[in-house]
Motif scaffolding. Sequence first.
Motif, mmCIF file in Angstrom:
data_model
loop_
_atom_site.group_PDB
_atom_site.id
_atom_site.type_symbol
_atom_site.label_atom_id
_atom_site.label_comp_id
_atom_site.label_asym_id
_atom_site.label_seq_id
_atom_site.Cartn_x
_atom_site.Cartn_y
_atom_site.Cartn_z
ATOM 1 N N VAL A 1 0.834 -1.198 0.000
ATOM 2 C CA VAL A 1 0.000 0.000 0.000
ATOM 3 C C VAL A 1 0.871 1.252 0.000
ATOM 4 O O VAL A 1 1.785 1.382 0.817
ATOM 5 C CB VAL A 1 -0.931 0.019 1.230
ATOM 6 N N VAL A 2 0.581 2.165 -0.911
ATOM 7 C CA VAL A 2 1.148 3.510 -0.896
ATOM 8 C C VAL A 2 0.037 4.453 -0.444
ATOM 9 O O VAL A 2 -0.994 4.577 -1.111
ATOM 10 C CB VAL A 2 1.690 3.919 -2.276
ATOM 11 N N ASP A 3 0.243 5.096 0.703
ATOM 12 C CA ASP A 3 -0.787 5.927 1.322
ATOM 13 C C ASP A 3 -0.731 7.335 0.742
ATOM 14 O O ASP A 3 0.062 8.173 1.172
ATOM 15 C CB ASP A 3 -0.574 5.948 2.841
ATOM 16 N N VAL A 4 -1.599 7.606 -0.234
ATOM 17 C CA VAL A 4 -1.600 8.899 -0.917
ATOM 18 C C VAL A 4 -2.045 10.014 0.021
ATOM 19 O O VAL A 4 -1.539 11.138 -0.042
ATOM 20 C CB VAL A 4 -2.502 8.834 -2.166
ATOM 21 N N GLY A 5 -2.970 9.722 0.902
ATOM 22 C CA GLY A 5 -3.384 10.722 1.877
ATOM 23 C C GLY A 5 -2.231 11.156 2.752
ATOM 24 O O GLY A 5 -2.083 12.349 3.081
ATOM 25 N N ASP A 6 -1.375 10.210 3.138
ATOM 26 C CA ASP A 6 -0.216 10.526 3.962
ATOM 27 C C ASP A 6 0.777 11.395 3.191
ATOM 28 O O ASP A 6 1.380 12.319 3.748
ATOM 29 C CB ASP A 6 0.447 9.224 4.421
ATOM 30 N N LEU A 7 0.952 11.109 1.898
ATOM 31 C CA LEU A 7 1.832 11.932 1.063
ATOM 32 C C LEU A 7 1.361 13.386 1.070
ATOM 33 O O LEU A 7 2.169 14.313 1.262
ATOM 34 C CB LEU A 7 1.849 11.389 -0.362
ATOM 35 N N TYR A 8 0.068 13.610 0.889
ATOM 36 C CA TYR A 8 -0.431 14.984 0.840
ATOM 37 C C TYR A 8 -0.396 15.651 2.207
ATOM 38 O O TYR A 8 -0.163 16.877 2.290
ATOM 39 C CB TYR A 8 -1.833 15.013 0.231
ATOM 40 N N ARG A 9 -0.610 14.913 3.285
ATOM 41 C CA ARG A 9 -0.457 15.516 4.619
ATOM 42 C C ARG A 9 0.965 16.033 4.805
ATOM 43 O O ARG A 9 1.190 17.126 5.325
ATOM 44 C CB ARG A 9 -0.802 14.500 5.707
ATOM 45 N N SER A 10 1.928 15.232 4.391
ATOM 46 C CA SER A 10 3.325 15.628 4.494
ATOM 47 C C SER A 10 3.605 16.853 3.633
ATOM 48 O O SER A 10 4.267 17.810 4.079
ATOM 49 C CB SER A 10 4.234 14.462 4.077
ATOM 50 N N TRP A 11 3.122 16.833 2.406
ATOM 51 C CA TRP A 11 3.417 17.933 1.478
ATOM 52 C C TRP A 11 2.833 19.248 2.001
ATOM 53 O O TRP A 11 3.498 20.297 1.994
ATOM 54 C CB TRP A 11 2.865 17.624 0.092
ATOM 55 N N VAL A 12 1.594 19.220 2.456
ATOM 56 C CA VAL A 12 0.943 20.431 2.964
ATOM 57 C C VAL A 12 1.678 20.961 4.193
ATOM 58 O O VAL A 12 1.875 22.178 4.337
ATOM 59 C CB VAL A 12 -0.539 20.142 3.278
ATOM 60 N N ALA A 13 2.114 20.069 5.068
ATOM 61 C CA ALA A 13 2.834 20.497 6.268
ATOM 62 C C ALA A 13 4.152 21.177 5.924
ATOM 63 O O ALA A 13 4.604 22.086 6.636
ATOM 64 C CB ALA A 13 3.087 19.301 7.179
ATOM 65 N N ARG A 14 4.777 20.758 4.823
ATOM 66 C CA ARG A 14 6.074 21.314 4.430
ATOM 67 C C ARG A 14 5.966 22.498 3.476
ATOM 68 O O ARG A 14 6.986 23.095 3.117
ATOM 69 C CB ARG A 14 6.935 20.208 3.802
ATOM 70 N N HIS A 15 4.739 22.853 3.060
ATOM 71 C CA HIS A 15 4.551 23.937 2.094
ATOM 72 C C HIS A 15 3.415 24.847 2.573
ATOM 73 O O HIS A 15 2.281 24.765 2.077
ATOM 74 C CB HIS A 15 4.253 23.370 0.703
ATOM 75 N N PRO A 16 3.698 25.712 3.523
ATOM 76 C CA PRO A 16 2.639 26.580 4.077
ATOM 77 C C PRO A 16 2.007 27.507 3.048
ATOM 78 O O PRO A 16 0.848 27.898 3.208
ATOM 79 C CB PRO A 16 3.375 27.365 5.169
ATOM 80 N N ALA A 17 2.732 27.869 1.996
ATOM 81 C CA ALA A 17 2.127 28.718 0.965
ATOM 82 C C ALA A 17 0.950 28.019 0.294
ATOM 83 O O ALA A 17 -0.055 28.656 -0.039
ATOM 84 C CB ALA A 17 3.174 29.113 -0.075
ATOM 85 N N LEU A 18 1.064 26.705 0.106
ATOM 86 C CA LEU A 18 -0.046 25.953 -0.480
ATOM 87 C C LEU A 18 -1.242 25.953 0.466
ATOM 88 O O LEU A 18 -2.388 26.095 0.028
ATOM 89 C CB LEU A 18 0.389 24.514 -0.782
ATOM 90 N N THR A 19 -0.983 25.809 1.754
ATOM 91 C CA THR A 19 -2.067 25.833 2.735
ATOM 92 C C THR A 19 -2.851 27.135 2.634
ATOM 93 O O THR A 19 -4.086 27.142 2.680
ATOM 94 C CB THR A 19 -1.501 25.667 4.151
ATOM 95 N N ALA A 20 -2.135 28.252 2.505
ATOM 96 C CA ALA A 20 -2.804 29.543 2.379
ATOM 97 C C ALA A 20 -3.654 29.597 1.110
ATOM 98 O O ALA A 20 -4.788 30.105 1.128
ATOM 99 C CB ALA A 20 -1.767 30.668 2.373
ATOM 100 N N GLU A 21 -3.142 29.078 0.015
ATOM 101 C CA GLU A 21 -3.900 29.077 -1.237
ATOM 102 C C GLU A 21 -5.136 28.188 -1.145
ATOM 103 O O GLU A 21 -6.173 28.485 -1.761
ATOM 104 C CB GLU A 21 -3.001 28.615 -2.372
ATOM 105 N N MET A 22 -5.051 27.096 -0.392
ATOM 106 C CA MET A 22 -6.194 26.200 -0.243
ATOM 107 C C MET A 22 -7.377 26.883 0.432
ATOM 108 O O MET A 22 -8.528 26.508 0.211
ATOM 109 C CB MET A 22 -5.776 24.954 0.547
ATOM 110 N N GLY A 23 -7.106 27.859 1.257
ATOM 111 C CA GLY A 23 -8.181 28.574 1.943
ATOM 112 C C GLY A 23 -8.627 29.842 1.256
ATOM 113 O O GLY A 23 -9.400 30.624 1.824
ATOM 114 N N ALA A 24 -8.192 30.069 0.014
ATOM 115 C CA ALA A 24 -8.428 31.353 -0.652
ATOM 116 C C ALA A 24 -9.858 31.515 -1.151
ATOM 117 O O ALA A 24 -10.314 32.645 -1.346
ATOM 118 C CB ALA A 24 -7.450 31.514 -1.814
#
Length: 281
Positions: A63-86
């Motif tokens: 199993v490759v946990d895609v949800g876990d990959l995106y949790r990691s990516w979002v945590a390491r890229h705060p600019a993306l987090t800001a865009e997600m709430g735009a």
Amino acid sequence: MSPRLVDDLPRPSGAPGLRVWLKSSGYARRLLLGEDGDPWESAPRYLSFFIQAHGLLRPDVAVVDVGDLYRSWVARHPALTAEMGAKKRPAFPLKRMLEEAGPRKLLAEVVEAVSASLRGATPLVLAAPAPRRWLMQAAEAAGRGAPELDADAIEGAAMYMADLARSVSHLAIGGLLLEEGVDGAADGDGAAYRPLVNVARHYRWGLALRGRPGRMAEDFDTVISTALPESGDLALGLDVSGPLWAAAPLAPLDAGQFYFAEIPVGAEPEAVLQNLARLRA
């Protein structure tokens, strides 16, 4: 080429198949990388982590946990987090997250590396939260409260997820797992999930659901639940995560069934090996 999940599933009609499906990413990460370790920093780092975990636990499904990959990516890229709430639309945080090029590229590199390491011995399955659940998680990551979700928002989420799946369709994937959670229920009659069902059927991937399927069981190749539905010839996964780690007796498997177990993040290795031996006995 990855074996197809559907070819490894047991059937009530008598065909044998896999016996133990594990969810172990959290436990393996703590054990192999430490409390704050992150295998998703690069594809080589993930491959090293995967090979160690797979060799240690010897699961019947990779199993490759895609949800876990995106949790990691979002945590390491705060600019993306800001865009997600735009934008205020309920599905926008998930849409913006899944269209990001970086994690798509990383996922493709990981799938290619992992499938090569498996050498066709084990089906490779991509696991992700089911659409409603991923909408909720993406909203939380964007700093929002729980969104009000209707069928259109959930179908939109399934469309974004299907587009992500198509981006790696050229690679050796054997199946998809959608996770509603242990007691989560799928939505309605399954129309909201149709984009994902169509993708799985088009690429001949097995499609699995962890949760209660309601009226949509026939859309899946296997359902994983603590309480198994009537299934016809559908393969069923008995989720024994609760009784297994409580040292309680396990229900015996009938024809067409297999065990599913999520390993607690803080489990002790000796207890894990003992309980896995119980499942495989």
